[in-house]
Design an enzyme around this catalytic site. Structure first.
Site, PDB file in Angstrom:
ATOM      1  N   TYR A   1       0.853  -1.184   0.000  1.00 23.04           N
ATOM      2  CA  TYR A   1       0.000   0.000   0.000  1.00 23.04           C
ATOM      3  C   TYR A   1       0.889   1.234   0.000  1.00 23.04           C
ATOM      4  O   TYR A   1       1.902   1.283   0.709  1.00 23.04           O
ATOM      5  CB  TYR A   1      -0.899   0.017   1.250  1.00 23.04           C
ATOM      6  CG  TYR A   1      -1.640   1.324   1.407  1.00 23.04           C
ATOM      7  CD1 TYR A   1      -2.919   1.482   0.878  1.00 23.04           C
ATOM      8  CD2 TYR A   1      -1.042   2.411   2.042  1.00 23.04           C
ATOM      9  CE1 TYR A   1      -3.584   2.685   0.983  1.00 23.04           C
ATOM     10  CE2 TYR A   1      -1.710   3.632   2.139  1.00 23.04           C
ATOM     11  CZ  TYR A   1      -2.972   3.760   1.613  1.00 23.04           C
ATOM     12  OH  TYR A   1      -3.618   4.961   1.705  1.00 23.04           O
TER      13      TYR A   1
ATOM     14  N   GLU B   1      -3.608   7.566  -3.939  1.00 19.43           N
ATOM     15  CA  GLU B   1      -3.399   6.279  -3.296  1.00 19.43           C
ATOM     16  C   GLU B   1      -3.171   5.174  -4.331  1.00 19.43           C
ATOM     17  O   GLU B   1      -3.832   5.149  -5.364  1.00 19.43           O
ATOM     18  CB  GLU B   1      -4.663   5.973  -2.485  1.00 19.43           C
ATOM     19  CG  GLU B   1      -4.600   4.755  -1.622  1.00 19.43           C
ATOM     20  CD  GLU B   1      -5.913   4.577  -0.866  1.00 19.43           C
ATOM     21  OE1 GLU B   1      -5.957   4.942   0.321  1.00 19.43           O
ATOM     22  OE2 GLU B   1      -6.885   4.087  -1.455  1.00 19.43           O
TER      23      GLU B   1
END
Ligand code: GDP
Ligand code: MN
Length: 386
Positions: free
Chosen positions: A108, A196
């Site tokens: 991530y 993101e």
């Protein structure tokens, strides 16, 4: 403002973030064509402004162009329900067809604005993939953080720290730091509130790739980015909120209750919603008509609220400071002349020119429920809504 994955990837790639090869399709034939040109296997991904698509059945793998066509046929037009869409889901209009990637690891990586620290925050985790919210809740120590001084930008040493902490060492270190710097530059240059990559993958042949991408833009900065503003997709927005924009009402948020609110000033609008809740009701919307002495603004607010079938009563709460109560009152009268309002209307007026406003309403010749105090107005609206 949100954009689709394929658009977010395009922007990130302009800042040097490596992405898989792929193109967007709005028909299954197009999807087949793209699969043919890219070479198989491919992945076919629903494009909606919400995550959780994988678990919701919006992402399919295809080994042949015919399978890609079939996958696109199933996904385009489907009502995709994920944990982020709410039970009503979203109708899928387009799919992204991409080269299939063999991922060895799913990480991530994200940048947000931390409003508490008033700084951008870069976060990285080796535990990326589909359940990052769970990781954040259960094992926050797996999420590594670097606050960025906006005056100097994201520093290479911060990239090295984050990369090491999330297991991107050896040959991956340099590309990881480059990727993070690129992501931060995209975030800053485009005035994002969030950028993101989840998952960021390490491929079987040792490359880093953004397999998914999400960007939210700060609406207040959109005027600086007409290219970004052009990416707005009204299909993905609440139809009433789109209508509000068209009517010149920029401060409207659709909510789930049944009392439509017309208020001037964001603070008073919040207080009005609190008062409704305190009286046992639920607001159908937040609506700040702004400080305007414009009758048509009030009429437009009525247009918007009467278009919302969930509105069972309207509460008008006006405090005239620079705005004039008599102008608002005239707007209420004009609205009733121009449209069938069809639900009870509770009015509370105070402030500048209130006497003239009262006179206009008392001569209006249609029923209004009058209130003096805010609590009283809220109670009467809750009662009127049933
Ligand atoms: P989201 O569920 O909306 O967040 O969509 P993602 O793009 O993150 O995809 C969800 C999951 O699908 C990823 O975590 C991957 O495991 C899988 N996936 C997506 N693209 C590919 C691909 O190209 N190859 C493989 N093998 N899996 C993929
Ligand atoms: Mn994802």
């Amino acid at each position: 403002m949100k954009v689709h994955e394929y658009q977010a990837k395009q922007i990130m790639s302009e800042f040097g973030v490596p992405i898989p090869q792929g193109r967007v399709a709005s028909t299954s034939q197009e999807a087949r064509q793209i699969a043919q040109e890219l070479g198989v296997p491919v992945v076919v991904k629903a494009q909606i402004h919400a995550g959780g698509r994988g678990k919701g059945g919006g992402i399919k793998l295809a080994d042949t162009p015919a399978q890609a066509e079939e996958a696109a046929r199933q996904i385009i037009g489907m009502r995709l329900v994920t944990h982020q869409t709410g039970p009503e889901g979203r109708i899928v209009k387009r799919v992204l067809v991409e080269e299939q990637v063999q991922a060895q690891r799913e990480l991530y990586l994200g940048v947000i604005v931390d409003s508490g620290r008033a700084q951008p925050l870069m976060m990285a985790s080796e535990a990326g993939g589909v359940d990052i919210e769970e990781v954040a809740a259960q094992s926050p120590e797996k999420i590594h953080k670097a606050y960025v001084d906006p005056a100097v930008g994201f520093q290479p040493y911060q990239g090295r720290q984050l990369a090491f902490a999330s297991g991107l060492d050896g040959d991956l270190l340099r590309p990881a730091v480059q990727l993070m710097s690129g992501l931060y530059r995209a975030f800053a240059a485009k005035d994002c509130s969030l950028a993101e990559i989840n998952p960021l993958v390490v491929t079987a042949d040792g490359r880093l790739l953004a397999l998914d991408a999400k960007i939210n833009f700060d609406d207040n900065a959109l005027f600086r980015h007409p290219d970004v503003a052009d990416l707005r997709d009204p299909d993905e927005e609440d139809p009433l909120e789109v209508q509000a924009q068209e009517l010149g009402i920029n401060n409207y948020v659709k909510l789930t209750g049944n009392i439509g609110c017309v208020v001037n000033g964001a603070g008073l609008a919040m207080a009005t919603m609190d008062a409704i809740k305190l009286a046992g009701g639920e607001p159908a919307n937040f609506l700040d008509i702004g400080t305007v002495n414009d009758v048509s603004r009030v009429v437009n607010a009525f247009k918007l609220l009467t278009a919302d079938p969930s509105v069972k009563a309207i509460l008008i709460n006006i405090f005239g400071g620079m705005a004039r109560v008599d102008v608002i009152a005239q707007g209420v009268v004009d609205a009733h002349q121009q449209m069938k309002v069809g639900v009870p209307v509770v009015v509370r007026l105070a402030g500048t020119n209130v006497a003239e406003g009262e006179r206009i309403l008392s001569q209006a010749g249609f029923p209004l429920i009058r209130a003096v105090g805010l609590g009283e107005a809220a109670r009467k609206a809750v009662e009127a809504a049933g």
